[in-house]
Design an enzyme around this catalytic site. Structure first.
Site, short mmCIF file in Angstrom:
data_model
loop_
_atom_site.label_atom_id
_atom_site.label_comp_id
_atom_site.label_asym_id
_atom_site.label_seq_id
_atom_site.Cartn_x
_atom_site.Cartn_y
_atom_site.Cartn_z
N ASN A 242 19.07 -49.31 -8.98
CA ASN A 242 20.42 -49.05 -8.50
C ASN A 242 21.18 -48.07 -9.39
O ASN A 242 20.68 -47.56 -10.38
CB ASN A 242 21.20 -50.37 -8.35
N ILE A 243 22.44 -47.82 -9.02
CA ILE A 243 23.25 -46.80 -9.69
C ILE A 243 23.48 -47.12 -11.16
O ILE A 243 23.60 -46.22 -11.99
CB ILE A 243 24.60 -46.59 -8.98
N CYS A 304 19.20 -48.19 1.82
CA CYS A 304 19.26 -48.91 0.54
C CYS A 304 20.23 -50.06 0.75
O CYS A 304 20.01 -50.89 1.62
CB CYS A 304 19.66 -47.98 -0.60
N ASP A 309 23.50 -43.56 -1.32
CA ASP A 309 22.95 -43.12 -2.61
C ASP A 309 21.45 -42.85 -2.51
O ASP A 309 21.03 -41.73 -2.26
CB ASP A 309 23.25 -44.15 -3.69
N ARG A 310 20.64 -43.89 -2.68
CA ARG A 310 19.18 -43.72 -2.61
C ARG A 310 18.74 -43.25 -1.23
O ARG A 310 17.76 -42.50 -1.10
CB ARG A 310 18.50 -45.04 -2.98
N LYS A 346 29.32 -40.85 -2.17
CA LYS A 346 30.64 -41.03 -2.80
C LYS A 346 30.78 -40.15 -4.04
O LYS A 346 30.76 -40.63 -5.17
CB LYS A 346 30.83 -42.50 -3.14
N ARG A 350 31.21 -41.44 -7.81
CA ARG A 350 30.03 -41.29 -8.67
C ARG A 350 30.28 -40.31 -9.82
O ARG A 350 29.76 -40.48 -10.92
CB ARG A 350 28.83 -40.81 -7.84
#
Length: 532
Positions: A242-243, A304, A309-310, A346, A350
């Site tokens: 994850n982030i 995800c 994101d991913r 985002k 981010r």
């Protein structure tokens, strides 16, 4: 945010200040300093300072504070090179037109339709206004499916294979929860996606998360597609973290390259960051998506947790491998505009544009990681991409600069509310007005070639020209001597071709004139040959 107040296509004007300074040797010097400013940028104050450079020690200079940035000018040795004045003759906001991009893919067709159900962002406020969905799914079906997907991000089409018609679809996780909830509309909808291609029996679902994370997400209402509920689908987890893990990994990279590079333990230090391992997992996942679609064995759904994101990393990298159009400068701009900007990565959260809270848990280098993966691919396929390394670097530089509106805000709806296209300039204006600077001289256009990079630790490397470029002790060859020589040869070739055309025109004119005396071989224009 600096506004483009004067001319939308002039990046900045140069304003000179004549300043007298006394250097360390006690000599008064009259320095004419060029202070570059953008349209709408105003100088607030300036002050003489001592800058403690991590590489060269204390340096006497002057800091200029504007309403946009800090600008440090050394009074002794050059610290930073000034940008040349740039003229924008291209409107970058016109690069991406979703209707034209889908039309290039042969859409709509009798299986897929374009819907404007989200034109006011009422279905999903983080999705684009225009969506491509199965023809058999009504707008009411879409609304019911949206209630079962995180953030209402329903499965929509990203790319369709031009020959076998398999597709890449993106969305967010289903809201299964601890009780294992089911939604008949969502199950039917995924079956409708599968049935858009009669040649396939299963829909392949790639969940970007590690399986343990997907299970843990059930506790917060999320989850994944179980075999019991989705009979005609196969689920695979790609184990991409994850982030928060990615943020910590990049911090470790920063620690080993700034301010000093620890040469004696370099390999073990780099390994301890796990950055290249994460690059490997992202590339491996994208390869699986691309291979499944290219083989025609299955259409693919990618998600995800929230799908911004991913998911964006996997869909865009897979499309880059599958479709050579996205490996051109224009195509890559469209890819970024579509899969990242329009589909609601985002960026504001981010990157933290305009937010002083640098420890915010939402910060993460997801887009940087994607660009790093693209660079890794360009190293393995040096003739496959029209753009060069500098193209990727300037995108990342302006990801953080806030000079252009391209990466501002989190989603399309927010950009519309803030009138970004009216109040700012697009990054693509800068790039497309200076395309020659960003072209790869080794580029060879190939229409149907699918790229499968080797996602092995032995073939991945740290991007030194980006991560360690500010360290003066890291010697970089700029420009690359092989690339420079090749460009010289191309220029020589163009010169020979021009001379050949001029000789041929002169010969044609001479032959068309009535002869005044009998022709002889010596009077005829000889055939001109070149090695090109």
């Amino acid at each position: 945010m600096a506004s483009a107040s004067t001319s939308k296509y002039n990046s900045h004007s140069l304003e000179n200040e004549s300043i007298k300074r006394t250097s360390r040797d006690g000599v008064n010097r009259d320095l004419t300093e060029a202070v570059p400013r953008l349209p709408g940028e105003t100088l607030i104050t300036d002050k003489e300072v001592i800058y403690i450079c991590p590489f060269n020690g204390p340096i006497k200079g002057r800091v200029y504070i504007t309403n946009y940035r800090l600008y440090l000018r050394s009074l002794e040795t050059p610290l930073f090179a000034f940008l040349n004045e740039e003229k924008f003759n291209v409107d970058g906001w016109t690069v991406y037109n979703p209707v034209e991009e889908y039309r290039r893919q042969g859409l709509p067709n009798h299986h897929w339709r374009i819907t404007f159900i989200n034109k006011c962002y009422e279905l999903c406020d983080t999705y684009p206004a225009l969506l491509v969905v199965p023809y058999r799914a009504s707008d009411d079906d879409l609304r019911r499916v949206a209630t079962f997907r995180s953030r209402n991000r329903i499965p929509v089409l990203s790319w369709i294979h031009p020959e076998n018609k398999t597709v890449i679809v993106r969305c967010s996780q289903p809201l299964v929860g601890m009780s294992g909830k089911r939604n008949k509309d969502d199950e039917k909808y995924l079956d409708v996606i599968r049935e858009t291609n009669k040649q396939i029996s299963k829909l392949t679902i790639y969940d970007a998360r590690p399986s343990v994370n997907a299970v843990a997400n059930k506790a917060t209402g999320g989850g994944y597609e179980s075999d019991d509920a989705y009979h005609n689908a196969e689920l695979f987890f790609l184990d991409i973290h994850n982030i928060h893990v990615m943020r910590e990994s990049l911090k470790k990279v920063k620690d080993i390259v700034y301010p000093n590079v620890e040469e004696s333990h370099w390999l073990s230090s780099l390994e301890s960051t796990h950055w290249l391992e994460h690059i490997k997992l992202v590339l491996t996942g994208a390869i699986q998506v691309a291979d499944k679609v290219s083989s025609g064995k299955s259409s693919v759904l990618v998600h995800c947790s929230d799908g911004w994101d991913r998911t964006a990393q996997l869909t865009s990298l897979a499309m880059l491998m599958l479709d050579s159009f996205y490996r051109s400068i224009e195509g890559f701009e469209i890819l970024v505009q579509k899969e990242w900007i329009s589909f609601g990565h985002k960026f504001a959260s981010r990157i933290g544009h305009g937010d002083k809270n640098h420890t915010d848990a939402d910060r993460s280098p997801i887009f940087l990681q994607f660009i790093d993966c693209v660079w890794q691919m360009s190293k393995q396929f040096p003739t496959a991409f029209e753009f060069n390394e500098q193209f990727l670097i300037i995108i990342l530089d302006h990801l953080y600069s806030c000079r252009f509106g391209t990466f501002l805000f989190n989603c399309e709806s927010a950009r519309e509310r803030q009138k970004v296209t009216e109040r700012t300039v697009s990054l693509w204006s800068l790039i497309n007005s200076n395309k020659e600077k960003f072209k790869n001289p080794f580029y060879t256009k190939e229409i149907n070639r699918v790229l499968y990079p080797v996602a092995s630790m032995r073939h991945l490397e740290l991007w030194v020209n980006y991560y360690i470029r500010w360290n003066p002790r890291i010697k970089q060859q700029q420009p690359n001597p092989v690339e420079q020589r090749y460009m010289e040869l191309l220029a020589l070739r163009d010169e020979y071709i021009k001379r050949l055309e001029e000789l041929q025109l002169a010969n044609s004119a001479k032959l068309s004139d009535p002869p005044t005396s009998p022709s002889s071989p010596s009077q005829m224009m000889p055939h001109v040959q070149t090695h090109f």
